[in-house]
Design a protein around this motif. Structure first.
Motif, PDB file in Angstrom:
ATOM      1  N   GLY A  47     -36.829  27.270 -25.833  1.00  0.00           N
ATOM      2  CA  GLY A  47     -37.097  26.443 -24.805  1.00  0.00           C
ATOM      3  C   GLY A  47     -36.074  25.722 -24.260  1.00  0.00           C
ATOM      4  O   GLY A  47     -35.973  25.072 -23.050  1.00  0.00           O
ATOM      5  N   ILE A  48     -34.911  25.151 -25.339  1.00  0.00           N
ATOM      6  CA  ILE A  48     -33.925  24.430 -24.773  1.00  0.00           C
ATOM      7  C   ILE A  48     -33.005  25.153 -23.857  1.00  0.00           C
ATOM      8  O   ILE A  48     -32.691  24.551 -22.725  1.00  0.00           O
ATOM      9  N   VAL A  49     -32.811  26.432 -24.081  1.00  0.00           N
ATOM     10  CA  VAL A  49     -31.986  27.238 -23.246  1.00  0.00           C
ATOM     11  C   VAL A  49     -32.557  27.392 -21.697  1.00  0.00           C
ATOM     12  O   VAL A  49     -32.072  27.154 -20.711  1.00  0.00           O
ATOM     13  N   VAL A  50     -33.787  27.732 -21.725  1.00  0.00           N
ATOM     14  CA  VAL A  50     -34.812  27.822 -20.589  1.00  0.00           C
ATOM     15  C   VAL A  50     -34.683  26.335 -19.682  1.00  0.00           C
ATOM     16  O   VAL A  50     -34.622  26.629 -18.251  1.00  0.00           O
ATOM     17  N   LEU A  51     -34.848  25.296 -20.395  1.00  0.00           N
ATOM     18  CA  LEU A  51     -34.841  24.081 -19.665  1.00  0.00           C
ATOM     19  C   LEU A  51     -33.346  23.963 -19.098  1.00  0.00           C
ATOM     20  O   LEU A  51     -33.680  23.167 -17.841  1.00  0.00           O
ATOM     21  N   ALA A  52     -32.260  24.214 -19.752  1.00  0.00           N
ATOM     22  CA  ALA A  52     -31.079  24.015 -19.201  1.00  0.00           C
ATOM     23  C   ALA A  52     -30.881  25.264 -18.168  1.00  0.00           C
ATOM     24  O   ALA A  52     -30.417  24.692 -17.042  1.00  0.00           O
ATOM     25  N   THR A  53     -31.604  26.090 -18.233  1.00  0.00           N
ATOM     26  CA  THR A  53     -31.575  27.166 -16.814  1.00  0.00           C
ATOM     27  C   THR A  53     -32.269  26.514 -15.802  1.00  0.00           C
ATOM     28  O   THR A  53     -31.955  26.877 -14.538  1.00  0.00           O
ATOM     29  N   GLY A  54     -33.352  26.074 -15.951  1.00  0.00           N
ATOM     30  CA  GLY A  54     -34.270  25.293 -15.090  1.00  0.00           C
ATOM     31  C   GLY A  54     -33.408  24.414 -14.357  1.00  0.00           C
ATOM     32  O   GLY A  54     -33.507  24.144 -12.938  1.00  0.00           O
ATOM     33  N   TYR A  55     -32.742  23.591 -15.078  1.00  0.00           N
ATOM     34  CA  TYR A  55     -31.885  22.514 -14.288  1.00  0.00           C
ATOM     35  C   TYR A  55     -30.956  23.214 -13.306  1.00  0.00           C
ATOM     36  O   TYR A  55     -30.633  22.716 -12.086  1.00  0.00           O
ATOM     37  N   SER A  56     -30.328  24.652 -13.755  1.00  0.00           N
ATOM     38  CA  SER A  56     -29.392  25.288 -13.032  1.00  0.00           C
ATOM     39  C   SER A  56     -30.192  25.665 -11.570  1.00  0.00           C
ATOM     40  O   SER A  56     -29.670  25.661 -10.499  1.00  0.00           O
ATOM     41  N   TYR A  57     -31.345  25.933 -11.882  1.00  0.00           N
ATOM     42  CA  TYR A  57     -32.175  26.479 -10.675  1.00  0.00           C
ATOM     43  C   TYR A  57     -32.406  25.407  -9.680  1.00  0.00           C
ATOM     44  O   TYR A  57     -32.219  25.378  -8.501  1.00  0.00           O
ATOM     45  N   VAL A  58     -32.692  24.242 -10.169  1.00  0.00           N
ATOM     46  CA  VAL A  58     -33.116  23.020  -9.608  1.00  0.00           C
ATOM     47  C   VAL A  58     -31.816  22.449  -8.724  1.00  0.00           C
ATOM     48  O   VAL A  58     -31.707  22.220  -7.510  1.00  0.00           O
ATOM     49  N   THR A  59     -30.535  22.605  -9.564  1.00  0.00           N
ATOM     50  CA  THR A  59     -29.392  22.173  -8.707  1.00  0.00           C
ATOM     51  C   THR A  59     -28.905  22.887  -7.620  1.00  0.00           C
ATOM     52  O   THR A  59     -28.631  22.521  -6.497  1.00  0.00           O
ATOM     53  N   LEU A  60     -29.128  24.283  -8.020  1.00  0.00           N
ATOM     54  CA  LEU A  60     -28.704  25.321  -6.790  1.00  0.00           C
ATOM     55  C   LEU A  60     -29.680  25.149  -5.713  1.00  0.00           C
ATOM     56  O   LEU A  60     -29.452  25.280  -4.645  1.00  0.00           O
ATOM     57  N   GLN A 371     -20.759  25.742  -9.660  1.00  0.00           N
ATOM     58  CA  GLN A 371     -21.150  24.898  -8.289  1.00  0.00           C
ATOM     59  C   GLN A 371     -21.078  23.470  -8.994  1.00  0.00           C
ATOM     60  O   GLN A 371     -20.948  22.301  -8.030  1.00  0.00           O
ATOM     61  N   VAL A 372     -21.315  23.051 -10.079  1.00  0.00           N
ATOM     62  CA  VAL A 372     -21.422  21.604 -10.616  1.00  0.00           C
ATOM     63  C   VAL A 372     -20.131  20.951 -10.478  1.00  0.00           C
ATOM     64  O   VAL A 372     -19.031  21.432 -10.444  1.00  0.00           O
ATOM     65  N   GLU A 373     -20.102  19.499 -10.246  1.00  0.00           N
ATOM     66  CA  GLU A 373     -18.747  18.705 -10.359  1.00  0.00           C
ATOM     67  C   GLU A 373     -18.674  18.407 -11.979  1.00  0.00           C
ATOM     68  O   GLU A 373     -19.341  17.840 -12.693  1.00  0.00           O
ATOM     69  N   TRP A 374     -17.338  19.023 -12.073  1.00  0.00           N
ATOM     70  CA  TRP A 374     -16.860  18.934 -13.527  1.00  0.00           C
ATOM     71  C   TRP A 374     -16.693  17.319 -13.974  1.00  0.00           C
ATOM     72  O   TRP A 374     -16.532  17.289 -15.101  1.00  0.00           O
ATOM     73  N   SER A 375     -16.759  16.507 -13.151  1.00  0.00           N
ATOM     74  CA  SER A 375     -16.411  15.041 -13.594  1.00  0.00           C
ATOM     75  C   SER A 375     -18.094  14.616 -13.759  1.00  0.00           C
ATOM     76  O   SER A 375     -17.848  13.402 -14.129  1.00  0.00           O
ATOM     77  N   GLY A 376     -18.939  15.295 -13.332  1.00  0.00           N
ATOM     78  CA  GLY A 376     -20.266  14.750 -13.481  1.00  0.00           C
ATOM     79  C   GLY A 376     -20.772  14.604 -14.997  1.00  0.00           C
ATOM     80  O   GLY A 376     -20.401  15.219 -15.696  1.00  0.00           O
ATOM     81  N   PRO A 377     -21.834  13.795 -15.164  1.00  0.00           N
ATOM     82  CA  PRO A 377     -22.240  13.538 -16.533  1.00  0.00           C
ATOM     83  C   PRO A 377     -23.169  14.679 -17.135  1.00  0.00           C
ATOM     84  O   PRO A 377     -23.317  14.689 -18.220  1.00  0.00           O
ATOM     85  N   ARG A 378     -23.752  15.451 -16.086  1.00  0.00           N
ATOM     86  CA  ARG A 378     -24.520  16.586 -16.608  1.00  0.00           C
ATOM     87  C   ARG A 378     -24.059  17.976 -16.551  1.00  0.00           C
ATOM     88  O   ARG A 378     -24.798  18.960 -16.575  1.00  0.00           O
ATOM     89  N   VAL A 379     -22.824  18.096 -16.515  1.00  0.00           N
ATOM     90  CA  VAL A 379     -22.075  19.446 -16.430  1.00  0.00           C
ATOM     91  C   VAL A 379     -22.293  20.330 -17.505  1.00  0.00           C
ATOM     92  O   VAL A 379     -22.498  21.611 -17.587  1.00  0.00           O
ATOM     93  N   TRP A 380     -22.584  19.373 -18.815  1.00  0.00           N
ATOM     94  CA  TRP A 380     -22.928  20.285 -19.975  1.00  0.00           C
ATOM     95  C   TRP A 380     -24.350  20.976 -20.079  1.00  0.00           C
ATOM     96  O   TRP A 380     -24.532  21.994 -20.630  1.00  0.00           O
ATOM     97  N   ILE A 381     -25.319  20.748 -18.977  1.00  0.00           N
ATOM     98  CA  ILE A 381     -26.584  21.075 -19.123  1.00  0.00           C
ATOM     99  C   ILE A 381     -26.448  22.712 -18.732  1.00  0.00           C
ATOM    100  O   ILE A 381     -26.922  23.744 -19.564  1.00  0.00           O
ATOM    101  N   PRO A 382     -25.703  23.016 -17.644  1.00  0.00           N
ATOM    102  CA  PRO A 382     -25.560  24.525 -17.154  1.00  0.00           C
ATOM    103  C   PRO A 382     -24.852  25.486 -18.296  1.00  0.00           C
ATOM    104  O   PRO A 382     -25.248  26.646 -18.653  1.00  0.00           O
ATOM    105  N   VAL A 383     -23.970  24.623 -18.868  1.00  0.00           N
ATOM    106  CA  VAL A 383     -23.197  25.298 -19.823  1.00  0.00           C
ATOM    107  C   VAL A 383     -23.806  25.835 -20.945  1.00  0.00           C
ATOM    108  O   VAL A 383     -23.550  26.689 -21.719  1.00  0.00           O
ATOM    109  N   ILE A 384     -24.756  24.661 -21.391  1.00  0.00           N
ATOM    110  CA  ILE A 384     -25.718  25.104 -22.782  1.00  0.00           C
ATOM    111  C   ILE A 384     -26.592  26.324 -22.101  1.00  0.00           C
ATOM    112  O   ILE A 384     -26.693  27.200 -23.070  1.00  0.00           O
ATOM    113  N   GLY A 385     -27.054  26.472 -21.046  1.00  0.00           N
ATOM    114  CA  GLY A 385     -27.855  27.610 -20.567  1.00  0.00           C
ATOM    115  C   GLY A 385     -26.921  28.751 -20.620  1.00  0.00           C
ATOM    116  O   GLY A 385     -27.465  29.866 -20.921  1.00  0.00           O
TER     117      GLY A 385
END
Length: 442
Positions: A47-60, A371-385
């Motif tokens: 579920g944690i990995v899928v939620l991170a993936t969901g963040y990737s979908y939303v961001t894209l 695609q994410v901004e590496w200086s942003g606070p949420r870059v670790w989320i797609p990395v987890i996915g």
């Protein structure tokens, strides 16, 4: 998906229905065979990995200039149409496996409820026959344009959640009062890789929410709505899976799960609610798997039609030029699904579909990381996915190779065949020119 426009409530219902619809009844037994009492941990990890993936979908999706999902994102952000097409083919095959899994669970539960499990029908085992009939039935309904409405989907999702919540609450109370709750702590220390391997197998349980990305023209304010849908449906379904897995593996022995992986939930309900609980879970499973078959079947056909319009699959397969119901796609997907659900085992179908979604979700996380901004606070989320899927895939392959070699050979064979067909299609000009050149020489 219904022809009516979907608001937030309806979109959440469709997402939850797609996730919980069949996975909670079809996959739990297979996951439990691998993880035992740690199955709930496996679902939490997945579920944690899928939620991170969901963040990737939303961001894209927020950054995309086109409405779409996985295939669109690869085309737009990587500018690799061939790779996008190959990913789309993988998705279609994964969805076929998912529908087959739902069909398998429908046949098992329907047969159990009505006492048909051990009674051949016209000399044919009832489970494969029932599974094939439900696929044929929904293909027919979709061909004539009969679709369940958003209201019906809302009611079905409410029923599923009510059954799951009731099962969890009563099950935990029963297990606690009878000192039967198992937390899996000892098992984790003995086999720490078990929950991660089971999480890879459980991946297919979380498909369904991303289908909404392929049909955004029917969603009100799609970018904002889909963001809320992802952040509601995935955590809620993860919690549901964790509770159900915890209760089931506390009340059902490992031997029972191995013997009846397709009926594990109903067997657990019978421990504390007798025949009534067994039948209640059975009815919920039949309704849920039928709804999931219907929704996934049509969404996959529409997805195939859209790929055909983009020339990513042959028009003869999906019929992009036809208006309305994609007849060719429905018939082709239905035929493949019947083959899977009649001749495949629940374990083989589940593991094959999970591997397909690990690959696709991993690809989406990779695109998002680029695609994410590496200086942003949420870059670790797609990395987890991405890290999760990178860990899952080799672990999963090693498990199949070492423990289930026949399934490993089947999965590899399908993958190789798919790659060959994709190569012939996407490089058809080069192949045609090569054949023509050889003919000239001869």
């Amino acid at each position: 998906m219904s022809t009516e426009n979907l608001g937030l409530k309806e979109a959440v219902s469709f997402a939850l229905g797609g996730i919980i619809g069949g996975g909670i009844f079809a996959v739990l037994g297979v996951v439990a065979e691998i993880a035992g009492p740690t199955a709930w941990i496996a679902y939490l990890i997945a579920g944690i990995v899928v939620l991170a993936t969901g963040y990737s979908y939303v961001t894209l999706n927020e950054r995309s200039d086109r409405n779409g999902g996985s295939v669109t994102f690869v085309e737009e952000f990587l500018d690799r149409p061939t790779l996008a097409g190959m990913l789309g083919w993988t998705l279609i095959v994964g969805y076929v496996g998912t529908i087959a899994m739902y069909g398998y669970a429908f046949g098992a539960y329907f047969g159990a409820i009505f006492g048909l499990s051990r009674i051949p029908v016209l000399g044919v085992p009832s489970r494969p026959l029932l599974s094939a009939l439900v696929i044929v039935g929904f293909v027919g309904l979709n061909l004539v344009g009969l679709r369940e409405s958003g209201v019906i989907e809302d009611l079905l999702v409410a029923l599923k959640l009510l059954v799951v919540v009731g099962f969890g609450v009563v099950g935990v109370w029963f297990g606690y009062t009878h000192d039967q709750l198992q937390y899996g702590v000892v098992e984790v220390t003995r086999t720490p890789t078990g929950p991660f391997l089971a999480a890879a197998v459980a991946f297919v349980s979380f498909e369904g929410w991303q289908l909404l990305f392929y049909d955004q023209e029917r969603i009100e304010n799609p970018v904002e709505t889909l963001r809320k849908v992802v952040y509601v449906s995935i955590p809620v379904s993860t919690l549901a899976y964790v509770i159900v897995a915890f209760v089931t593996l506390s009340l059902v022995s490992g031997q029972q799960v191995v013997a009846h992986p397709d009926l594990a939930l109903a067997i657990a309900a019978r421990q504390f609610a007798g025949r009534v609980g067994y039948l209640a879970i059975g009815v919920a499973a039949v309704a849920s798997t039928a709804s999931a078959i219907n929704a996934t079947l049509m969404s996959t056909a529409l997805f195939a039609k859209r790929m055909s319009s983009d020339r990513l699959i042959p028009d003869r397969v999906a019929g992009s030029q036809t208006e309305g119901v994609p007849t060719r796609a429905l018939l082709g997907i239905g035929a493949l699904t019947i083959g899977f659900t009649v001749y495949g085992s629940l374990q083989a179908i589940t593991e094959f579909a999970s591997m397909a979604f690990i690959v696709v979700f991993g690809a989406m996380n990779y695109v998002a990381v680029r695609q994410v901004e590496w200086s942003g606070p949420r870059v670790w989320i797609p990395v987890i996915g991405l890290a999760g899927t990178v860990v899952f895939l080799p672990l999963f392959c090693w498990h199949l190779y070492s423990e289930q070699f026949d399934i490993f050979v089947l999965v590899v064979g399908i993958a190789v065949a798919l790659l060959l067909v994709e190569g012939l299609y996407f490089e058809r000009r080069l192949v045609s020119e090569g054949v023509h050149s050889i003919r000239k020489r001869l």
